[in-house]
Design a protein around this motif. Structure first.
Motif, PDB file in Angstrom:
ATOM      1  N   MET A  92      -8.351  -4.221  -4.322  1.00 52.90           N
ATOM      2  CA  MET A  92      -7.716  -4.630  -3.066  1.00 52.90           C
ATOM      3  C   MET A  92      -8.545  -4.162  -1.866  1.00 52.90           C
ATOM      4  O   MET A  92      -8.226  -3.155  -1.230  1.00 52.90           O
ATOM      5  N   ASP A 119       0.523  -2.304   5.864  1.00 58.46           N
ATOM      6  CA  ASP A 119      -0.802  -1.724   6.121  1.00 58.46           C
ATOM      7  C   ASP A 119      -1.717  -2.739   6.790  1.00 58.46           C
ATOM      8  O   ASP A 119      -2.266  -3.619   6.113  1.00 58.46           O
ATOM      9  N   LYS A 131      -4.863  -3.219   4.884  1.00 57.35           N
ATOM     10  CA  LYS A 131      -4.928  -3.966   3.616  1.00 57.35           C
ATOM     11  C   LYS A 131      -5.207  -5.436   3.930  1.00 57.35           C
ATOM     12  O   LYS A 131      -6.308  -5.898   3.781  1.00 57.35           O
ATOM     13  N   ALA A 141       3.207  -2.612   2.039  1.00 56.78           N
ATOM     14  CA  ALA A 141       1.886  -2.125   2.468  1.00 56.78           C
ATOM     15  C   ALA A 141       0.830  -3.201   2.236  1.00 56.78           C
ATOM     16  O   ALA A 141       0.072  -3.535   3.140  1.00 56.78           O
ATOM     17  N   THR A 191       2.710   6.239  -5.229  1.00 53.46           N
ATOM     18  CA  THR A 191       2.950   7.144  -4.112  1.00 53.46           C
ATOM     19  C   THR A 191       4.419   7.533  -3.969  1.00 53.46           C
ATOM     20  O   THR A 191       4.747   8.632  -3.535  1.00 53.46           O
ATOM     21  N   GLY A 208       5.251  -7.194  -2.896  1.00 53.99           N
ATOM     22  CA  GLY A 208       3.848  -7.334  -3.279  1.00 53.99           C
ATOM     23  C   GLY A 208       3.385  -6.053  -3.941  1.00 53.99           C
ATOM     24  O   GLY A 208       2.954  -5.121  -3.260  1.00 53.99           O
ATOM     25  N   GLY A 246      -2.237   5.529   7.133  1.00 53.47           N
ATOM     26  CA  GLY A 246      -2.273   4.595   6.006  1.00 53.47           C
ATOM     27  C   GLY A 246      -0.872   4.404   5.435  1.00 53.47           C
ATOM     28  O   GLY A 246       0.116   4.921   5.978  1.00 53.47           O
ATOM     29  N   THR A 271       9.469  -3.343  -3.428  1.00 52.09           N
ATOM     30  CA  THR A 271       8.048  -3.567  -3.182  1.00 52.09           C
ATOM     31  C   THR A 271       7.827  -5.057  -2.926  1.00 52.09           C
ATOM     32  O   THR A 271       8.157  -5.887  -3.758  1.00 52.09           O
TER      33      THR A 271
HETATM   34  C1  LIG Z   1      -1.874   0.424  -0.903  1.00 45.31           C
HETATM   35  C2  LIG Z   1      -0.430   0.621  -1.126  1.00 45.31           C
HETATM   36  C3  LIG Z   1       0.189   1.832  -0.808  1.00 45.31           C
HETATM   37  C4  LIG Z   1      -0.589   3.026  -0.326  1.00 45.31           C
HETATM   38  O1  LIG Z   1      -1.126   2.774   0.920  1.00 45.31           O
HETATM   39  P1  LIG Z   1      -2.497   3.478   1.431  1.00 45.31           P
HETATM   40  O2  LIG Z   1      -2.747   2.784   2.702  1.00 45.31           O
HETATM   41  O3  LIG Z   1      -3.535   3.203   0.377  1.00 45.31           O
HETATM   42  O4  LIG Z   1      -2.224   4.926   1.587  1.00 45.31           O
HETATM   43  C5  LIG Z   1       1.554   1.919  -0.967  1.00 45.31           C
HETATM   44  N1  LIG Z   1       2.262   0.889  -1.455  1.00 45.31           N
HETATM   45  C6  LIG Z   1       1.699  -0.293  -1.772  1.00 45.31           C
HETATM   46  C7  LIG Z   1       2.555  -1.397  -2.289  1.00 45.31           C
HETATM   47  C8  LIG Z   1       0.328  -0.466  -1.634  1.00 45.31           C
HETATM   48  O5  LIG Z   1      -0.239  -1.634  -1.987  1.00 45.31           O
END
Ligand SMILES: *Cc1c(COP(=O)(O)O)cnc(C)c1O
Length: 446
Positions: A62, A255, A258, A224, A150, A195, A120, A193
């Protein structure tokens, strides 16, 4: 990919920025080119040891290159190096951040959210779950077993009881499994979630909202990676419905680093109800001087934060507003289209098996085979051979049951199978899908 044309534009804009400080007595920070040059040469050589992330032939993890306007604006703002903790550290960039937050909130139909950028998605999720726990102390937080790792870790840090909910064959949260957990009566928050990082699966939010009406819990959406797809036109109907429901949740993480074309260091957390601000109250004796106006550090857990991230995002929003049917939204449709092209080609090729129904721009597939060990080895080999052809995919470990949903495999000692994964998150992947498919077909045939 910072390039010479971008550097020329940066120089032009830098002159304007410098103009704002022209009445200061002359001062130039020390610069010693003789010592700098060899170090920079060394850096340039060291950095050659990377996959070619900006190129469309990088179709693995990603990773999406920032937009040129984001890169240039970020570099330009380094003249100031603003700190968005307090207005004292970054007046202009704090104002820009507040405008960005309004833009992002508007994507979800929210008009007066509380929110800010973060370093992030991890930090953003931590804040959201911290607030969840403040509102439902001692209650459990649930997320699907496909949610980002996470959440398990954050709840450990925050000492919040956590539970993983089983997911379906498509990788989204299993509603029966969720309801079983909810019946226990100790759930404070469900993380949906939008995605998943592995498969790009979107949890069934409308149905989870119906369960919320029955059981009463908070909903935090971890979008995110997938949040920006709320703007896309090319989603399947069911996925569209799931995104439309985002307006109903209590908090959202998205994010910009991302899918939002930003350099790393740019996450975002939003709360629908701005009154949660009371949980952030602290008295800082040394940071808030300049005004009674809101300092972003008063509503965030992080203290110092790169104001340049806000400047880059603001510039990107100016050029590519994050609105449905705009140029940015269309660029997300191109990613979905790339996924459909690759999926159709793999479906049509007996050498490969697609292992799920991709919802966004991530596709997980495998070389067709009949036992776990052989398949894992074949996928690893394909990954290596593709890499030698400059086509960079990713590998992902999937449970044997997940694979056997789509491809009968013999009973095995192994719990997991090494599979292939491709994140087609560059809009250019739409035009390059044909080439990517060409390489895959050749490798599949041999
Ligand atoms: C990437 C991601 C995270 C973590 O985010 P970071 O910006 O890498 O710290 C959390 N949840 C999802 C669904 C993600 O794709």
């Amino acid at each position: 990919m910072i390039n010479h044309a971008e550097i020329a534009m940066l120089e032009e804009a830098l002159e304007t920025l410098e103009g704002g400080f022209a009445d200061l007595p002359a001062f130039a920070p020390e610069l010693d080119p003789q010592r700098l040059r060899p170090v920079l040469e060394e850096v340039a050589t060291r950095m050659q040891d990377n996959y070619p992330y900006p190129h469309p032939y990088y179709a693995g993890q990603m990773l999406k290159p920032p937009h040129p306007v984001a890169r240039i604006a970020y570099a330009l703002s380094m003249y100031i190096n603003p700190n968005n903790h307090a207005l004292d550290g970054g007046r202009a960039s704090s104002a820009m951040e507040k405008e960005c937050i309004r833009d992002i909130a508007a994507m979800f139909g929210w008009s007066e959210p509380l929110g800010h950028l973060t370093g992030g998605g991890t930090m953003a999720n931590l804040e959201a779950l911290w607030i969840s726990d403040r509102l439902h102390p001692g209650k459990r937080i649930l997320a699907s077993d496909q949610a980002h790792y996470t959440h398990g870790r954050i709840t450990e840090v925050l000492k919040i009881p956590f539970g993983a909910v089983a997911s379906t064959a498509t990788g989204s949260m299993d509603l029966k499994a969720l309801e079983n957990e909810l019946r226990q009566g100790d759930v404070g928050t469900v993380v949906t979630t939008m995605g998943t990082t592995g498969l790009g699966a979107v949890d069934p939010l409308p149905e989870i909202l119906a369960l919320q009406a029955k059981y009463g819990f908070r909903i935090h959406a971890d979008a995110a990676y997938g949040g920006y797809f709320v703007l896309a036109s090319a989603l399947g109907d069911d996925v569209r419905r799931r995104y439309d429901a985002l307006t109903e949740v209590d908090s959202i993480v998205i994010d910009p680093h991302k899918h939002g074309l930003q350099p790393y260091g740019c996450g975002c957390v939003l709360f629908k109800d701005p009154s949660v601000v009371k949980h952030y109250k602290h008295d800082s004796a040394y940071t808030y001087f300049s005004s009674d106006e809101l300092h972003l550090g008063e509503i965030s857990l992080e203290c110092s934060r790169a104001g340049s991230s806000a400047v880059a995002l603001w510039a990107t929003h100016r050029m590519l507003p994050p609105v449905a049917e705009g140029e940015f939204a269309t660029s997300l449709d191109r990613c979905i289209s790339a996924m459909h092209q690759v999926r159709a080609a793999l479906d049509a090729n007996v050498a490969f098996t697609v292992l799920h129904d991709p919802m966004l721009d991530i596709i997980v597939f495998s070389v067709t085979g009949d036992d776990a060990e052989t398949i894992s080895a074949a996928n690893q080999r394909l990954f290596d051979r593709a890499s030698r052809r400059n086509l960079h995919l990713a590998l992902i470990e999937m449970p044997v049951e997940f694979v056997s949903n789509r491809m009968p495999i013999d009973a095995s000692e192994e719990d997991t199978v090494t599979c292939l994964r491709s994140v087609l998150m560059k809009p250019e992947h739409d035009e390059w899908a044909h080439d990517i498919i060409g390489v895959l077909s050749e490798l599949g045939d041999s």
